[in-house]
Motif scaffolding. Structure first.
Motif, PDB file in Angstrom:
ATOM      1  N   TYR A  16      49.265  44.889  42.954  1.00 40.09           N
ATOM      2  CA  TYR A  16      47.992  44.182  42.822  1.00 40.09           C
ATOM      3  C   TYR A  16      48.206  42.670  42.924  1.00 40.09           C
ATOM      4  CZ  TYR A  16      46.293  48.646  40.912  1.00 40.09           C
ATOM      5  OH  TYR A  16      45.971  49.972  40.735  1.00 40.09           O
ATOM      6  N   LEU A  17      49.234  42.158  42.250  1.00 38.40           N
ATOM      7  CA  LEU A  17      49.492  40.720  42.256  1.00 38.40           C
ATOM      8  C   LEU A  17      49.889  40.220  43.641  1.00 38.40           C
ATOM      9  CD1 LEU A  17      51.340  40.570  38.845  1.00 38.40           C
ATOM     10  CD2 LEU A  17      49.424  39.081  39.454  1.00 38.40           C
ATOM     11  N   LEU A  18      50.575  41.062  44.403  1.00 37.54           N
ATOM     12  CA  LEU A  18      50.940  40.667  45.759  1.00 37.54           C
ATOM     13  C   LEU A  18      49.720  40.486  46.655  1.00 37.54           C
ATOM     14  CD1 LEU A  18      54.138  42.834  46.443  1.00 37.54           C
ATOM     15  CD2 LEU A  18      54.010  40.335  46.323  1.00 37.54           C
ATOM     16  N   MET A  19      48.578  41.055  46.252  1.00 39.53           N
ATOM     17  CA  MET A  19      47.349  40.810  47.014  1.00 39.53           C
ATOM     18  C   MET A  19      47.023  39.329  47.030  1.00 39.53           C
ATOM     19  SD  MET A  19      44.658  43.910  46.268  1.00 39.53           S
ATOM     20  CE  MET A  19      44.393  43.487  44.537  1.00 39.53           C
ATOM     21  N   GLY A  20      47.213  38.659  45.890  1.00 36.33           N
ATOM     22  CA  GLY A  20      46.941  37.227  45.840  1.00 36.33           C
ATOM     23  C   GLY A  20      47.853  36.443  46.755  1.00 36.33           C
ATOM     24  N   ALA A  21      49.136  36.856  46.812  1.00 37.49           N
ATOM     25  CA  ALA A  21      50.077  36.188  47.710  1.00 37.49           C
ATOM     26  C   ALA A  21      49.707  36.435  49.167  1.00 37.49           C
ATOM     27  CB  ALA A  21      51.492  36.674  47.434  1.00 37.49           C
ATOM     28  N   ALA A  22      49.262  37.668  49.470  1.00 38.86           N
ATOM     29  CA  ALA A  22      48.859  37.988  50.839  1.00 38.86           C
ATOM     30  C   ALA A  22      47.628  37.188  51.256  1.00 38.86           C
ATOM     31  CB  ALA A  22      48.585  39.483  50.968  1.00 38.86           C
ATOM     32  N   ALA A  23      46.719  36.941  50.324  1.00 37.07           N
ATOM     33  CA  ALA A  23      45.518  36.164  50.629  1.00 37.07           C
ATOM     34  C   ALA A  23      45.889  34.746  51.034  1.00 37.07           C
ATOM     35  CB  ALA A  23      44.578  36.146  49.423  1.00 37.07           C
ATOM     36  N   GLY A  24      46.911  34.188  50.386  1.00 36.85           N
ATOM     37  CA  GLY A  24      47.394  32.867  50.778  1.00 36.85           C
ATOM     38  C   GLY A  24      46.412  31.747  50.539  1.00 36.85           C
ATOM     39  N   SER A  25      45.457  31.946  49.641  1.00 36.13           N
ATOM     40  CA  SER A  25      44.415  30.950  49.388  1.00 36.13           C
ATOM     41  C   SER A  25      44.492  30.445  47.961  1.00 36.13           C
ATOM     42  CB  SER A  25      43.038  31.568  49.635  1.00 36.13           C
ATOM     43  OG  SER A  25      42.819  32.649  48.744  1.00 36.13           O
ATOM     44  N   ALA A  26      43.722  29.385  47.676  1.00 34.87           N
ATOM     45  CA  ALA A  26      43.654  28.857  46.315  1.00 34.87           C
ATOM     46  C   ALA A  26      43.102  29.910  45.358  1.00 34.87           C
ATOM     47  CB  ALA A  26      42.783  27.603  46.279  1.00 34.87           C
ATOM     48  N   LEU A  27      42.125  30.688  45.827  1.00 37.59           N
ATOM     49  CA  LEU A  27      41.565  31.748  45.001  1.00 37.59           C
ATOM     50  C   LEU A  27      42.608  32.824  44.725  1.00 37.59           C
ATOM     51  CD1 LEU A  27      39.156  33.066  43.580  1.00 37.59           C
ATOM     52  CD2 LEU A  27      38.505  34.092  45.781  1.00 37.59           C
ATOM     53  N   GLY A  28      43.426  33.130  45.723  1.00 34.24           N
ATOM     54  CA  GLY A  28      44.487  34.118  45.524  1.00 34.24           C
ATOM     55  C   GLY A  28      45.499  33.666  44.489  1.00 34.24           C
ATOM     56  N   ALA A  29      45.900  32.383  44.554  1.00 34.23           N
ATOM     57  CA  ALA A  29      46.862  31.854  43.589  1.00 34.23           C
ATOM     58  C   ALA A  29      46.271  31.826  42.189  1.00 34.23           C
ATOM     59  CB  ALA A  29      47.290  30.442  44.007  1.00 34.23           C
ATOM     60  N   ALA A  30      45.004  31.368  42.072  1.00 32.47           N
ATOM     61  CA  ALA A  30      44.348  31.337  40.768  1.00 32.47           C
ATOM     62  C   ALA A  30      44.166  32.752  40.227  1.00 32.47           C
ATOM     63  CB  ALA A  30      42.996  30.637  40.879  1.00 32.47           C
ATOM     64  N   GLY A  31      43.870  33.700  41.128  1.00 27.82           N
ATOM     65  CA  GLY A  31      43.720  35.093  40.714  1.00 27.82           C
ATOM     66  C   GLY A  31      45.022  35.659  40.158  1.00 27.82           C
ATOM     67  N   MET A  32      46.139  35.287  40.757  1.00 28.70           N
ATOM     68  CA  MET A  32      47.441  35.737  40.252  1.00 28.70           C
ATOM     69  C   MET A  32      47.689  35.186  38.848  1.00 28.70           C
ATOM     70  SD  MET A  32      49.679  35.254  43.742  1.00 28.70           S
ATOM     71  CE  MET A  32      51.257  35.766  43.049  1.00 28.70           C
ATOM     72  N   ASN A  33      47.371  33.904  38.637  1.00 29.69           N
ATOM     73  CA  ASN A  33      47.547  33.310  37.309  1.00 29.69           C
ATOM     74  C   ASN A  33      46.668  33.999  36.272  1.00 29.69           C
ATOM     75  OD1 ASN A  33      49.417  31.453  38.206  1.00 29.69           O
ATOM     76  ND2 ASN A  33      47.933  29.807  38.493  1.00 29.69           N
ATOM     77  N   PHE A  34      45.413  34.202  36.628  1.00 32.19           N
ATOM     78  CA  PHE A  34      44.471  34.837  35.700  1.00 32.19           C
ATOM     79  C   PHE A  34      44.911  36.274  35.389  1.00 32.19           C
ATOM     80  CE2 PHE A  34      40.544  37.238  34.834  1.00 32.19           C
ATOM     81  CZ  PHE A  34      40.034  36.497  33.771  1.00 32.19           C
ATOM     82  N   TYR A  35      45.353  36.980  36.413  1.00 34.41           N
ATOM     83  CA  TYR A  35      45.797  38.357  36.231  1.00 34.41           C
ATOM     84  C   TYR A  35      47.004  38.421  35.305  1.00 34.41           C
ATOM     85  CZ  TYR A  35      46.555  43.233  37.628  1.00 34.41           C
ATOM     86  OH  TYR A  35      46.682  44.610  37.633  1.00 34.41           O
ATOM     87  N   LEU A  36      47.962  37.519  35.512  1.00 35.35           N
ATOM     88  CA  LEU A  36      49.166  37.509  34.678  1.00 35.35           C
ATOM     89  C   LEU A  36      48.846  37.180  33.228  1.00 35.35           C
ATOM     90  CD1 LEU A  36      51.681  35.795  37.125  1.00 35.35           C
ATOM     91  CD2 LEU A  36      51.946  38.067  36.121  1.00 35.35           C
ATOM     92  N   LEU A  37      47.847  36.324  33.013  1.00 39.06           N
ATOM     93  CA  LEU A  37      47.441  35.993  31.646  1.00 39.06           C
ATOM     94  C   LEU A  37      46.886  37.219  30.938  1.00 39.06           C
ATOM     95  CD1 LEU A  37      46.974  33.856  29.440  1.00 39.06           C
ATOM     96  CD2 LEU A  37      44.748  33.386  30.496  1.00 39.06           C
ATOM     97  N   GLY A  38      45.989  37.946  31.594  1.00 41.24           N
ATOM     98  CA  GLY A  38      45.447  39.165  30.999  1.00 41.24           C
ATOM     99  C   GLY A  38      46.492  40.250  30.854  1.00 41.24           C
ATOM    100  N   TYR A  39      47.363  40.363  31.857  1.00 49.46           N
ATOM    101  CA  TYR A  39      48.430  41.378  31.833  1.00 49.46           C
ATOM    102  C   TYR A  39      49.404  41.124  30.694  1.00 49.46           C
ATOM    103  CZ  TYR A  39      52.161  44.369  33.751  1.00 49.46           C
ATOM    104  OH  TYR A  39      53.122  45.332  33.926  1.00 49.46           O
ATOM    105  N   LEU A  40      49.627  39.846  30.380  1.00 50.35           N
ATOM    106  CA  LEU A  40      50.530  39.485  29.288  1.00 50.35           C
ATOM    107  C   LEU A  40      50.095  40.134  27.981  1.00 50.35           C
ATOM    108  CD1 LEU A  40      52.794  37.381  28.176  1.00 50.35           C
ATOM    109  CD2 LEU A  40      50.803  36.017  27.569  1.00 50.35           C
ATOM    110  N   PHE A  41      48.851  39.903  27.587  1.00 51.73           N
ATOM    111  CA  PHE A  41      48.366  40.430  26.310  1.00 51.73           C
ATOM    112  C   PHE A  41      48.171  41.947  26.361  1.00 51.73           C
ATOM    113  CE2 PHE A  41      47.042  35.950  25.988  1.00 51.73           C
ATOM    114  CZ  PHE A  41      47.564  35.656  24.734  1.00 51.73           C
TER     115      PHE A  41
END
Length: 482
Positions: free
Chosen positions: A309-334
């Motif tokens: 799922y996180l690699l989707m953000g890298a594949a998108a290659g956009s600012a939204l993709g990068a921000a989505g990866m950060n947001f996802y990792l924050l939720g995934y952490l907890f």
């Protein structure tokens, strides 16, 4: 001439290093015949102090060590994730190693060493420093994985992790050598400038493949996932938790610096490859997870799917993709830490990690059952929890980038994951318990479970501030494809 060092930029890592040395000295000075966990207590005090210090660095930026070390919003964001994760890992360690006595002190030292490695990874702006940082993290993980010397599974996990980790380190160094031969530099900024003015050559492509193989090992992406299931099952549970959130996040910040910065100009060349790997990784992880009978192995294959799922953000290659990866990792952490808190308490009480033994958990401990339920529902991506909006953000990113087919595959995988997550929930709430004896939960574990539950719910319902933080974290990066 020695480079001028801005100690303010590396003050957090310096403080962590001083803490580690101080704890070693305290361990030498303190009497050995005490049952009091002094090192664990001092670790908590020091960690909360370091978190307060980290908060004061929110607007710190710049480079030092001749541009090898960078402090920016992205580094600050991920260092916060690592520090928060370490609070949970320390608590799990105290719960898990109650029977080890003095041997847990060395384990605390290894955790602090891993924290230094993760923070250095977040601020590395040079391939050589990145390699050293990853090795500091990984070597400590090797030792912690095989820490239970009397446990065959722990020794086996440590050996597999060591062998495959050494192989990935070799790939990494080999890739760096090819990249240096082409660009005559190991600095991220210099290589990024080269990529902006040159087309990809067979040598740079080969270098990228080797370097991505090393990153793929850290984030558990297919086909570099071979170690995950056995290591997750055999390692002490606090180490498994650290691998699932800390080590994975360290791998993804490296991946973000690579594909949103260093190789960003070559987005067209690598985007489709990342999209295909994303689809394969999430599909493999979810399909194999359906057949697991051990809860730690299940979460191991689940972590592979989440890497997809996180690699989707890298594949998108956009600012939204990068921000989505950060947001996802924050939720995934907890979310993941909530699940591992339950696993630590349950395995300590029952000496089992088998899913069948979780039958009727709701009748033995309502708190453990509810915490695991929230974690499972969030991991599955059901609203209104953090996992749902994390996946939603990444799906938006890939659709806007034109990968509608990848979004459809991700949607199908979310449905597949519902099956095995809800099977565990059914086991907890519907099946008859094997034992009626209640499972007692210590006060620190109760507190951390409450914090993790609230975080998963709040990140899901009030996404705005957390998404803003994720966007701010990537604002300092340059994008070639938005």
């Amino acid at each position: 001439m020695f480079p001028v060092i801005d100690w303010n930029l590396i003050s957090l890592e310096t403080l962590i290093g001083i803490t580690l040395v101080s704890l070693v000295v305290i361990d030498i000075v303190l009497p050995k015949n005490t049952d009091r966990d002094w090192i664990g207590t001092f670790s908590f005090i020091a960690l909360f102090g370091i978190i307060l210090f980290w908060l004061t660095q929110a607007h710190l930026s710049g480079t030092t060590f001749s541009g090898m070390f960078v402090m920016d919003s992205l580094a600050w964001f991920f260092k916060g994730l690592f520090l928060i994760a370490m609070v949970f890992i320390l608590a799990m360690t105290q719960e898990f190693f109650k029977s080890l006595g003095e041997r847990r002190n060395e384990f605390y030292f290894l955790l602090w060493l891993a924290l230094i490695g993760m923070c250095l990874v977040a601020s590395s702006a040079d391939f050589l420093l990145m390699f050293i940082s990853i090795e500091i993290l990984t070597i400590s993980l090797y030792v912690m994985t095989a820490y239970l010397k009397s446990d065959k599974l722990s020794i086996e996990a440590g050996m597999k992790y060591l062998i495959l980790g050494a192989l990935s380190s070799g790939f990494f160094l080999y890739g760096i050598s090819f990249l240096y031969g082409t660009t005559h530099s190991t600095h991220f900024a210099a290589i990024q400038s080269y990529c902006q003015t040159h087309d990809m050559t067979p040598m740079t492509l080969f270098a990228m493949v080797l370097i991505f193989a090393a990153v793929g090992f850290k984030v558990a992406a297919v086909p570099f996932h071979m170690w995950v299931a056995d290591v997750y099952q055999g390692a002490p549970t606090p180490v498994t938790a650290l691998l699932s959130v800390g080590s994975k996040a360290a791998g993804f910040i490296f991946l973000m610096r690579l594909f949103f910065g260093v190789f960003g100009a070559w987005h067209v060349e690598w985007s489709l490859v990342l999209a295909v790997l994303s689809a394969i990784t999430m599909t493999y992880g979810n399909l194999v997870a359906m057949f697991q009978t051990n809860i730690k192995r299940l979460l191991g294959y689940s972590s592979i799917s989440h890497a997809g799922y996180l690699l989707m953000g890298a594949a998108a290659g956009s600012a939204l993709g990068a921000a989505g990866m950060n947001f996802y990792l924050l939720g995934y952490l907890f979310t993941n830490l909530a699940a591992f808190l339950v696993i630590v308490v349950f395995s300590t009480a029952t000496h089992s990690d088998e899913i069948k033994d979780y039958a009727g958990l709701s009748k033995r401990s309502g708190l453990l059952a509810f915490t695991m339920l929230i974690a499972l529902v969030s991991l599955a991506g059901m609203p209104p929890l953090a996992g749902f909006f994390g996946k939603f953000t990444l799906l938006m990113a890939v659709i806007k980038s034109g990968y509608v087919w990848l979004a459809l595959i991700a949607g199908a995988n979310i449905v597949i994951s519902l099956y095995y997550y809800m099977m565990v929930a059914k086991r907890i709430y519907v099946d008859a318990p094997h034992s009626t004896s209640p499972i007692l939960v210590s006060t620190p574990m109760k507190l951390l479970m409450a914090v993790s539950i609230m975080a998963v719910i709040l990140i899901g319902i009030f996404q705005g501030p957390f998404l803003d933080a994720a966007i701010t974290a990537v604002n300092g990066m340059s994008f070639t494809h938005q």
